[in-house]
Scaffold this motif. Structure first.
Motif, PDB file in Angstrom:
ATOM      1  N   PHE A  79     -12.006  -6.616 -10.605  1.00 45.25           N
ATOM      2  CA  PHE A  79     -13.137  -6.047  -9.880  1.00 45.25           C
ATOM      3  C   PHE A  79     -12.818  -4.703  -9.232  1.00 45.25           C
ATOM      4  N   VAL A  80     -11.593  -4.223  -9.390  1.00 52.47           N
ATOM      5  CA  VAL A  80     -11.142  -3.027  -8.677  1.00 52.47           C
ATOM      6  C   VAL A  80     -10.630  -2.004  -9.686  1.00 52.47           C
ATOM      7  N   ARG A  81     -10.928  -0.731  -9.420  1.00 51.51           N
ATOM      8  CA  ARG A  81     -10.305   0.353 -10.178  1.00 51.51           C
ATOM      9  C   ARG A  81      -9.305   1.045  -9.262  1.00 51.51           C
ATOM     10  N   TYR A  82      -8.217   1.491  -9.850  1.00 50.44           N
ATOM     11  CA  TYR A  82      -7.165   2.126  -9.071  1.00 50.44           C
ATOM     12  C   TYR A  82      -6.862   3.520  -9.629  1.00 50.44           C
ATOM     13  N   ALA A  83      -6.407   4.369  -8.740  1.00 56.22           N
ATOM     14  CA  ALA A  83      -5.937   5.696  -9.150  1.00 56.22           C
ATOM     15  C   ALA A  83      -4.789   6.099  -8.247  1.00 56.22           C
ATOM     16  N   LEU A  84      -3.857   6.831  -8.824  1.00 55.90           N
ATOM     17  CA  LEU A  84      -2.733   7.361  -8.061  1.00 55.90           C
ATOM     18  C   LEU A  84      -3.016   8.838  -7.815  1.00 55.90           C
ATOM     19  N   SER A 128       2.681  10.145  -3.483  1.00 60.43           N
ATOM     20  CA  SER A 128       1.343   9.899  -4.019  1.00 60.43           C
ATOM     21  C   SER A 128       0.664   8.773  -3.240  1.00 60.43           C
ATOM     22  N   HIS A 129      -0.674   8.782  -3.252  1.00 60.84           N
ATOM     23  CA  HIS A 129      -1.461   7.791  -2.531  1.00 60.84           C
ATOM     24  C   HIS A 129      -2.189   6.897  -3.529  1.00 60.84           C
ATOM     25  N   VAL A 130      -2.294   5.618  -3.206  1.00 63.32           N
ATOM     26  CA  VAL A 130      -3.048   4.673  -4.042  1.00 63.32           C
ATOM     27  C   VAL A 130      -4.484   4.633  -3.551  1.00 63.32           C
ATOM     28  N   ALA A 131      -5.417   4.938  -4.441  1.00 67.07           N
ATOM     29  CA  ALA A 131      -6.841   4.871  -4.136  1.00 67.07           C
ATOM     30  C   ALA A 131      -7.453   3.682  -4.877  1.00 67.07           C
ATOM     31  N   CYS A 132      -8.364   2.972  -4.211  1.00 64.30           N
ATOM     32  CA  CYS A 132      -9.034   1.806  -4.783  1.00 64.30           C
ATOM     33  C   CYS A 132     -10.535   2.052  -4.767  1.00 64.30           C
ATOM     34  N   ALA A 133     -11.219   1.674  -5.829  1.00 58.95           N
ATOM     35  CA  ALA A 133     -12.664   1.867  -5.930  1.00 58.95           C
ATOM     36  C   ALA A 133     -13.344   0.552  -6.264  1.00 58.95           C
ATOM     37  N   LEU A 134     -14.455   0.288  -5.575  1.00 58.62           N
ATOM     38  CA  LEU A 134     -15.245  -0.926  -5.773  1.00 58.62           C
ATOM     39  C   LEU A 134     -16.698  -0.555  -6.002  1.00 58.62           C
ATOM     40  N   ASP A 135     -17.417  -1.412  -6.736  1.00 55.24           N
ATOM     41  CA  ASP A 135     -18.860  -1.246  -6.835  1.00 55.24           C
ATOM     42  C   ASP A 135     -19.469  -1.408  -5.447  1.00 55.24           C
ATOM     43  N   THR A 136     -20.257  -0.444  -5.014  1.00 52.47           N
ATOM     44  CA  THR A 136     -20.893  -0.535  -3.699  1.00 52.47           C
ATOM     45  C   THR A 136     -21.762  -1.776  -3.566  1.00 52.47           C
ATOM     46  N   PRO A 137     -22.542  -2.180  -4.594  1.00 53.00           N
ATOM     47  CA  PRO A 137     -23.333  -3.418  -4.466  1.00 53.00           C
ATOM     48  C   PRO A 137     -22.471  -4.658  -4.237  1.00 53.00           C
ATOM     49  N   LEU A 138     -21.228  -4.667  -4.737  1.00 58.92           N
ATOM     50  CA  LEU A 138     -20.334  -5.798  -4.483  1.00 58.92           C
ATOM     51  C   LEU A 138     -20.064  -5.933  -2.990  1.00 58.92           C
ATOM     52  N   LEU A 139     -19.722  -4.842  -2.344  1.00 61.99           N
ATOM     53  CA  LEU A 139     -19.458  -4.891  -0.906  1.00 61.99           C
ATOM     54  C   LEU A 139     -20.708  -5.251  -0.126  1.00 61.99           C
ATOM     55  N   GLU A 140     -21.846  -4.728  -0.547  1.00 60.14           N
ATOM     56  CA  GLU A 140     -23.099  -5.046   0.143  1.00 60.14           C
ATOM     57  C   GLU A 140     -23.421  -6.527   0.042  1.00 60.14           C
ATOM     58  N   GLU A 141     -23.203  -7.123  -1.121  1.00 62.93           N
ATOM     59  CA  GLU A 141     -23.488  -8.548  -1.295  1.00 62.93           C
ATOM     60  C   GLU A 141     -22.512  -9.404  -0.504  1.00 62.93           C
ATOM     61  N   ILE A 142     -21.254  -8.990  -0.442  1.00 67.83           N
ATOM     62  CA  ILE A 142     -20.263  -9.715   0.356  1.00 67.83           C
ATOM     63  C   ILE A 142     -20.663  -9.704   1.832  1.00 67.83           C
ATOM     64  N   ARG A 152     -17.404 -13.788  10.258  1.00 67.92           N
ATOM     65  CA  ARG A 152     -17.059 -12.430  10.674  1.00 67.92           C
ATOM     66  C   ARG A 152     -16.143 -11.818   9.615  1.00 67.92           C
ATOM     67  N   LEU A 153     -16.704 -10.920   8.811  1.00 71.57           N
ATOM     68  CA  LEU A 153     -15.951 -10.302   7.720  1.00 71.57           C
ATOM     69  C   LEU A 153     -14.942  -9.319   8.294  1.00 71.57           C
ATOM     70  N   THR A 154     -13.659  -9.570   8.048  1.00 73.60           N
ATOM     71  CA  THR A 154     -12.602  -8.708   8.576  1.00 73.60           C
ATOM     72  C   THR A 154     -12.040  -7.759   7.525  1.00 73.60           C
ATOM     73  N   GLY A 155     -12.328  -8.001   6.242  1.00 75.48           N
ATOM     74  CA  GLY A 155     -11.833  -7.087   5.234  1.00 75.48           C
ATOM     75  C   GLY A 155     -12.029  -7.620   3.830  1.00 75.48           C
ATOM     76  N   ALA A 156     -12.075  -6.682   2.862  1.00 81.46           N
ATOM     77  CA  ALA A 156     -12.099  -7.007   1.437  1.00 81.46           C
ATOM     78  C   ALA A 156     -10.957  -6.218   0.814  1.00 81.46           C
ATOM     79  N   GLU A 157      -9.892  -6.903   0.453  1.00 78.88           N
ATOM     80  CA  GLU A 157      -8.627  -6.268   0.079  1.00 78.88           C
ATOM     81  C   GLU A 157      -8.350  -6.443  -1.407  1.00 78.88           C
ATOM     82  N   PRO A 158      -8.037  -5.370  -2.126  1.00 78.94           N
ATOM     83  CA  PRO A 158      -7.678  -5.505  -3.545  1.00 78.94           C
ATOM     84  C   PRO A 158      -6.408  -6.340  -3.715  1.00 78.94           C
ATOM     85  N   LEU A 159      -6.357  -7.095  -4.801  1.00 81.61           N
ATOM     86  CA  LEU A 159      -5.220  -7.982  -5.059  1.00 81.61           C
ATOM     87  C   LEU A 159      -3.909  -7.208  -5.109  1.00 81.61           C
ATOM     88  N   LEU A 160      -3.895  -6.039  -5.724  1.00 80.09           N
ATOM     89  CA  LEU A 160      -2.661  -5.263  -5.820  1.00 80.09           C
ATOM     90  C   LEU A 160      -2.066  -5.022  -4.445  1.00 80.09           C
TER      91      LEU A 160
END
Length: 284
Positions: A79-84, A128-142, A152-160
């Motif tokens: 569910f996550v895209r990554y970029a360095l 280098s920095h690790v960037a993570c990208a998520l579908d915005t509707p995914l976060l909205e639905e969560i 109380r949602l405290t975070g949505a963290e990529p598995l990596l």
């Protein structure tokens, strides 16, 4: 209720299964209770994450006693895209690095990336920095589901990142591959001299144990500054057919143990599709 006293609920969200760990807090804290729920293949969705999120909603409906807990989600690499994003002396703040990351995602994935939610944590100067990208509707639905079930949602963290942060103290070699194996995917991060150098993912169709040596050989040839003897740290399901002698590099199978050791188990466990994500219980 004060957040310090609230129960803790962590859920690993994947295309095939949900893995939920619930910890009761308060006057009498209890050990974590683990719940495994398969994601129904009968749930339709336009995006790959929609069936899993629908299953999350159903799981919370079945456990109303979890209301009031702090909710942390760990999101499958599916569910996550990554970029360095490389370090630049011309970039001075996080906002500018986020703009660089978005440009990199757009170049790789097209115009759809202009609407993704992008997060990153700046590394030390020169790294280098690790960037993570998520579908915005995914976060909205969560967020909607968490509010509907009074969590109380405290975070949505990529598995990596969840896996790497959990096992960072055990990654003792200066150069190594950190690999996470999920059904249908191998994801690898290459660290050289304690710095991020490459992020790779490989879709798999069959037995991951037969594809892993091929994947590693390929990446050793393609990855710049790759150390042919870089250690392999593996967070993956147990498999009786895999042995460190299958590789020409040091291999460490990451597992939680009472005495804190990391390595290969000596007992044999039959591979079972229902347990393919249970190896990630250590990050809940």
């Amino acid at each position: 209720m004060s957040p310090l006293w609230a129960d803790q609920l962590t859920v690993f969200l994947s295309p095939t299964e949900l893995l939920a760990g619930h910890r009761s807090r308060g006057v009498r804290p209890a050990p974590m209770a683990l719940t495994k729920t398969p994601v129904s293949d009968q749930i339709a969705g336009r995006s790959s994450w929609e069936p899993a999120v629908a299953e999350l909603d159903h799981l919370l409906q079945q456990n109303p006693h979890w209301a009031g807990a702090s909710l942390r989600l760990v999101l499958s690499n599916h569910f996550v895209r990554y970029a360095l994003v490389p370090w630049s002396d011309d970039v001075t703040n996080e906002r500018e690095y986020l703009a660089l990351a978005r440009r990199q995602f757009v170049l790789t994935h097209g115009r759809a990336a202009t609407h993704w939610d992008i997060r990153m944590r700046l590394s030390d100067p020169g790294e280098s920095h690790v960037a993570c990208a998520l579908d915005t509707p995914l976060l909205e639905e969560i967020r909607r589901i968490a509010q509907a079930h009074r969590l109380r949602l405290t975070g949505a963290e990529p598995l990596l990142m969840a896996g790497f942060n959990r096992w960072r103290p055990s990654l003792r070699t200066s150069s190594h591959w950190f690999l996470l194996v999920e059904p249908g995917m191998i994801f690898g991060a290459y660290v050289h001299n304690h710095r991020w150098q490459a992020l790779r993912h490989w879709r798999i169709l069959g037995d991951w144990t037969t594809e892993l040596p091929l994947w590693l050989s390929r990446e050793q040839l393609l990855t710049e500054q790759s150390d042919r003897r870089a250690a392999l740290y593996l967070l993956a399901p147990d498999h009786p057919g895999l042995h460190p002698d299958d590789f020409d590099v040091p291999v460490h199978w990451l597992k939680s143990r009472n005495h804190g050791e990391v390595g290969w188990t000596t007992h044999k466990i039959e591979a079972h599709p229902e347990l393919e994500t249970e190896c990630f219980a250590c990050i809940l």
